[in-house]
Design a protein around this motif. Structure first.
Motif, mmCIF file in Angstrom:
data_model
loop_
_atom_site.group_PDB
_atom_site.id
_atom_site.type_symbol
_atom_site.label_atom_id
_atom_site.label_comp_id
_atom_site.label_asym_id
_atom_site.label_seq_id
_atom_site.Cartn_x
_atom_site.Cartn_y
_atom_site.Cartn_z
ATOM 1 N N GLN A 10 14.084 -4.212 -8.045
ATOM 2 C CA GLN A 10 15.443 -4.566 -7.438
ATOM 3 C C GLN A 10 16.071 -3.223 -7.133
ATOM 4 N N VAL A 11 16.546 -2.664 -8.277
ATOM 5 C CA VAL A 11 17.741 -1.696 -7.157
ATOM 6 C C VAL A 11 16.905 -0.976 -5.896
ATOM 7 N N VAL A 12 15.974 -0.683 -6.042
ATOM 8 C CA VAL A 12 15.882 -0.228 -5.252
ATOM 9 C C VAL A 12 15.757 -0.578 -3.622
ATOM 10 N N ALA A 13 15.049 -1.292 -3.831
ATOM 11 C CA ALA A 13 15.079 -2.225 -2.878
ATOM 12 C C ALA A 13 16.375 -2.841 -2.273
ATOM 13 N N LEU A 25 20.570 4.037 -12.001
ATOM 14 C CA LEU A 25 19.832 3.380 -13.173
ATOM 15 C C LEU A 25 19.277 4.460 -14.313
ATOM 16 N N GLY A 26 19.657 5.933 -14.107
ATOM 17 C CA GLY A 26 19.535 7.019 -14.817
ATOM 18 C C GLY A 26 17.671 7.103 -14.596
ATOM 19 N N PRO A 30 11.287 11.801 -9.215
ATOM 20 C CA PRO A 30 9.868 11.135 -9.681
ATOM 21 C C PRO A 30 9.607 9.525 -10.597
ATOM 22 N N GLY A 31 10.286 9.777 -11.613
ATOM 23 C CA GLY A 31 10.151 8.501 -11.808
ATOM 24 C C GLY A 31 10.311 7.005 -12.148
ATOM 25 N N ILE A 32 11.636 6.537 -10.996
ATOM 26 C CA ILE A 32 11.083 6.108 -9.669
ATOM 27 C C ILE A 32 9.904 5.133 -8.803
ATOM 28 N N THR A 33 9.414 6.690 -8.760
ATOM 29 C CA THR A 33 8.505 6.428 -7.543
ATOM 30 C C THR A 33 7.226 5.712 -8.099
#
Length: 125
Positions: A10-13, A25-26, A30-33
């Motif tokens: 949702q945040v990336v979008a 998000l803190g 790479p964790g997001i990916t």
């Protein structure tokens, strides 16, 4: 599907930028990916497309965003409803003889003000 992955999606979008989403998000970028890749693998769909340095939602990403926004909207409503349980709410019906109400009307008004979310309805029957 993990809620954590959906929140990350949702945040990336919304940001359409992995670095900004990671900061918000803190998490590390790479964790997001990894979370997005795990969600894409689980759904069997590509959610984002990159053209040069720009990130776009795919049609599957747009569809998921619509549903994710609704899911988190409902979760927010649920949290708000649970917070309401910490305070008295709902109708409060107090019944008694008319004589009692004439003597204690001031006390009942004061009680009603304290319990402002309750609708006190005298039943003189």
């Amino acid at each position: 599907m993990e809620l954590r992955h959906l929140k990350t999606f949702q945040v990336v979008a919304e940001q359409l930028n992995l670095t900004k989403a990671a900061e918000q998000l803190g998490y590390s970028q790479p964790g997001i990916t990894l979370q997005i890749k795990a969600l894409e693998k689980e759904l069997g769909r590509t959610l984002f497309a990159r053209v040069g340095r720009q990130t776009y939602l795919t049609s599957a990403g747009k569809l998921l965003k619509t549903h994710v926004d609704r899911v988190f909207g409902v979760m927010h409503e649920l949290e708000d409803d649970f917070k309401k349980l910490d305070q008295p709410f709902g109708p409060l019906v107090i019944s008694g003889a008319e004589f009692y109400f004439s003597l204690h009307a001031y006390d009942l008004k004061e009680l009603h003000e304290k319990l402002s979310r309750c609708a006190a309805e005298p039943d003189l029957g």
